[in-house]
Design an enzyme around this catalytic site. Structure first.
Site, short mmCIF file in Angstrom:
data_model
loop_
_atom_site.label_atom_id
_atom_site.label_comp_id
_atom_site.label_asym_id
_atom_site.label_seq_id
_atom_site.Cartn_x
_atom_site.Cartn_y
_atom_site.Cartn_z
N ASP A 116 0.88 -1.16 0.00
CA ASP A 116 0.00 0.00 0.00
C ASP A 116 0.92 1.22 0.00
O ASP A 116 2.10 1.13 0.37
CB ASP A 116 -0.97 -0.01 1.19
CG ASP A 116 -2.17 0.92 0.91
OD1 ASP A 116 -2.07 1.77 -0.01
OD2 ASP A 116 -3.20 0.81 1.60
C1 BGC Z 1 -5.02 3.22 -0.18
C2 BGC Z 1 -5.06 2.19 -1.28
C3 BGC Z 1 -4.85 2.88 -2.60
C4 BGC Z 1 -3.52 3.62 -2.57
C5 BGC Z 1 -3.19 4.34 -3.86
C6 BGC Z 1 -3.80 4.11 -0.25
O1 BGC Z 1 -3.99 5.17 0.58
O2 BGC Z 1 -5.07 2.58 1.08
O3 BGC Z 1 -6.29 1.51 -1.25
O4 BGC Z 1 -4.92 1.96 -3.63
O5 BGC Z 1 -3.58 4.59 -1.55
O6 BGC Z 1 -3.97 5.46 -4.05
#
Ligand code: BGC
Length: 744
Positions: free
Chosen positions: A243
């Site tokens: 993540d």
């Molecule tokens: C989120 C993810 C997301 C990623 C990219 C993170 O803050 O938890 O679900 O895909 O950002 O935007």
């Protein structure tokens, strides 16, 4: 992993080895971390492209600048807005799960992406989790059976699905650091099965590691989770992506099966898998073979997606905003709406009898696609309920709209995105390692949370003041109408990434105005739109209640078609709607929404498993949802088959005057279990469409795994011999048929 259809695996692995040998250390490192906010590094010299990723679950997100959370602003990135996963799950329709996956994959490919950061398949443990709207269900079986066709639908387009967030990412409070203490049985029975199914049955090409820690280790650096469970036990050979900002330590992440590090910061060369890892390798502290393994996983995904290799020219091109995407989205939205109550049969409304319709409530006229955090998108269009009603009724019916209650304005700028905010914190400082330590990040988030809560308190006074006038207007308007529809609920100021809701109540004093309106219009149709359950203290006074999750660009059309009976509602709750937050497992044990650490004390007993065990009646139970027709169940028979499988058959009859669809649910209740087991658990279901008066035979097979529990000492699933009660019903509480299956 499923076998690759047309790829010669041996040949592919040889090609991969050859490529790895040709790559320099710098080139390999560039491939395993972000080179822009959403892309990995490419190695042009060898024809290896970047992996281009995008959020997210409700459509392909707008384009951002490479190194800033600033939208590129070209207006070429408007897309189809899909029903949220919680809406999709309420359909209990595996074909629609496939279709929505297919639409998302086609749109992602149409926008030139290689990996779509979806679906979100975390299990809903607590109704206040800010991201519940992005997730499917509280139940592992329902989530798994929908995740599999969704992933397959995405990947038919030569785009990787990325199942997220692995694992147990059940709260937003302190999400980057919170440590969750979970016992193995709970992990294996509740929080892991949907991921296992997505990987093994769905063949997901990528998995996103979660931000949170489990039992002391960050999920993105956890040997237990990534090496032992994912690679070793499940045989996964796809890509594990972090993540954004989920990797904290170069060595730990390098030495486990984390392949691709992404983050929210623009200092790409300082990513943990960039210069810091290079130094460790040069000092001999991390073996280069670790990097090779990651590169191999990435190259394997590239072959499968036809990004490289001989099949490159046959890669699908995708399409975004195709008319057939909108049709599939409408069908899904229609099936997602849940009729919670229709005591006096007020719904469906009869178009011919209505000259004046009064619509009250801010969600009637609200657009939701542009909020929620990383799930936000730039929708090509979004039809709100008010517009859907007007489009359906035409110009001869007077549709009067009154706001009913005040919602404070939140002018939306990109800075409000948490990702942008974390960037802002660094704007004036040295964008280096020093400022990125864990304590600093946690402190920033805590400060942000304090500010947010202070703002909410301020807004409450503003809401109260403005509501006086709005309430009076609404009550007056309601009195003189052929029908009154209230459209309230939540919005993405509450259902959002980055924070949890502070309670389970309807915001903006809606409970007060609903009560007042019901006094003058007991026949008012109460409809609510939201991403997670709310308390409905007035529910016994309302005759009709319709619930919708965020249902995508066609919400308004689906809404009108359900209200006026063009569509017979068939959605059912994929999560429990408790009467009060205090009734939930987490409401009782306090182990949700805390900073630092939480203990999942309730183990298996959350959601309906908890309400069953404690014999607490929820407001609306798991699996509940009404139709404009009635269904009768009969003739359950069971037959033991090979391999301890049990084949069930029963009949469902539509006894009413309209065609409709019923979701028949099968629960297993172990009798005289040898260990603690939930009273009952969902193990199978079928959605049956039936014309008025017609019957349909349902056949379902339960397999050995459906009867199993996880034994922590043996570290394996065990199926005890003996009797199990098989319960077939219209919801978790409305059991219509019972039988006993005996396992040898
Ligand atoms: C989120 C993810 C997301 C990623 C990219 C993170 O803050 O938890 O679900 O895909 O950002 O935007």
């Amino acid at each position: 992993m499923k076998k690759d259809a047309k790829i010669d695996t041996k040949k592919m692995e040889k090609e991969i080895d050859k490529l790895v040998k040709k790559l320099t250390l710098d080139e390999k490192l560039s491939m395993i971390h972000g080179a822009t906010l959403f892309k990995s590094g490419a190695v042009e010299r060898l024809g290896i492209p970047a992996v281009s990723t995008s959020d997210g679950p409700m459509g392909v997100r707008a384009e951002f600048m490479n190194d800033r959370w600033i939208p590129s602003g070209n207006n070429d990135d408007m897309v189809s807005y899909l029903p949220s996963n919680s809406a999709l799950a309420s359909t209990w329709n595996t074909q629609l799960a496939h279709d929505m996956g297919h639409v998302l994959g086609a749109e992602a490919r149409g926008r030139g992406k290689d990996m779509i950061l979806a679906p979100g398949i975390n299990i809903k443990r607590d109704p206040k989790c800010g991201r519940n709207f992005e997730y499917m269900s509280e139940d592992p079986k329902l989530t798994a059976t929908l995740a599999v066709p969704f992933v397959q639908g995405v990947q038919e387009n030569d785009v990787a699905a990325c199942v997220k967030h692995f694992a147990a990412n059940g709260q937003e409070t302190d999400r980057l650091m919170v440590d969750e203490e979970i016992d193995d049985r709970t992990l294996y029975e509740i929080y892991l099965p949907a991921f296992k199914a997505a990987v093994q049955e769905g063949g997901a090409y990528s998995v996103m590691g979660a931000y949170n820690k489990i039992n002391g280790s960050h999920c993105c650096e956890s040997k237990d989770l990534l090496d032992l469970v994912l690679r070793h036990e499940w045989g996964y050979d796809g890509v594990v992506i972090s993540d954004w900002g989920g990797v904290h330590n170069s060595k730990e992440a390098a030495e486990c099966s984390m392949d691709l590090e992404m983050s929210v910061f623009p200092d790409f060369e300082n990513y943990k898998f960039a210069n810091p890892l290079k130094e460790l390798i040069q000092k001999g502290e991390v073996s280069e073979e670790r990097v090779n393994a990651k590169v191999r996983n990435i190259l394997r995904m590239m072959y499968r997606l036809k990004m490289i290799g001989k099949q490159k020219d046959s890669r699908k091109a995708g399409a975004y905003n195709a008319p057939e995407h909108r049709e599939a989205i409408l069908r899904t939205a229609e099936e997602s709406m849940i009729l919670l109550k229709n005591e006096k049969g007020a719904l469906p409304l009869d178009k011919k009898k209505i000259k004046k319709l009064v619509v009250i409530g801010r969600n009637a006229a609200k657009i939701h696609s542009d909020g929620g955090g990383s799930a936000e998108i730039k929708a090509l269009y979004e039809i709100c309920p008010l517009m859907g009603l007007k489009m359906y009724l035409g110009g001869n019916v007077q549709v009067e709209y009154v706001k009913g209650y005040h919602v404070p304005d939140k002018p939306k700028t990109f800075e409000q995105n948490w990702q942008a905010t974390s960037l802002d914190d660094l704007a004036d400082s040295d964008v280096g390692q020093a400022v990125r330590d864990e304590a600093h990040e946690q402190e920033n988030h805590r400060k942000g949370e304090e500010q947010r809560l202070a703002q909410i308190e301020k807004e409450k006074a503003e809401v109260h003041e403005k509501n006086k006038k709005l309430f009076a207007q609404a009550v007056e308007a309601a009195q003189d109408a052929d029908a009154v529809i209230f459209v309230g609920g939540l919005n993405h100021d509450l259902d959002s990434e980055g924070f949890d809701r502070s309670n389970m109540k309807l915001p903006y004093e809606q409970d007060i105005i609903i009560e007042e309106l019901l006094k003058v219009r007991p026949d008012m149709i109460v409809t609510l739109i939201g991403g997670s359950p709310v308390e409905m203290p007035w529910r016994n006074k309302a005759q009709t209640i319709l619930w919708s999750y965020y249902a995508g660009m066609e919400t308004g059309n689906a809404f009108a078609r359900v209200i006026f009976g063009e569509v017979n509602p068939s959605g059912k709750l994929a999560e429990t709607f408790p009467a009060r937050y205090e009734d939930c497992a987490t409401g009782q044990n306090g182990q949700f929404g805390k900073w630092g650490s939480i203990r999942l004390e309730e183990g298996l007993y959350y959601g309906y498993r908890h309400f069953d065990r404690q014999r607490i009646a929820p407001a609306f139970c798991f699996g509940h949802g009404l139709s404009y027709t009635d269904f009768e169940y009969s003739g359950l028979s069971m037959k033991a088959e090979k391999g301890r499988n049990v084949k069930l058959t029963f009949t469902v009859k539509n006894t009413g005057k309209r065609a409709g669809a019923e979701i028949a649910q099968v629960y297993i209740a172990p009798i005289a279990a040898r260990t603690n087991r939930p009273v009952k658990e969902l193990k199978a279901y079928a959605k049956v469409e039936l014309a008025a008066g017609k019957s349909g035979k349902v056949s379902l097979t339960l397999n050995q795994q459906d009867f199993a529990y996880f034994d922590e000492h043996l570290h394996e699933f065990i199926t005890d011999a003996g009797d199990y009660e098989i319960l077939v019903g219209a919801s978790c509480e409305d059991i219509r048929l019972r039988g006993i299956a005996t396992l040898a």
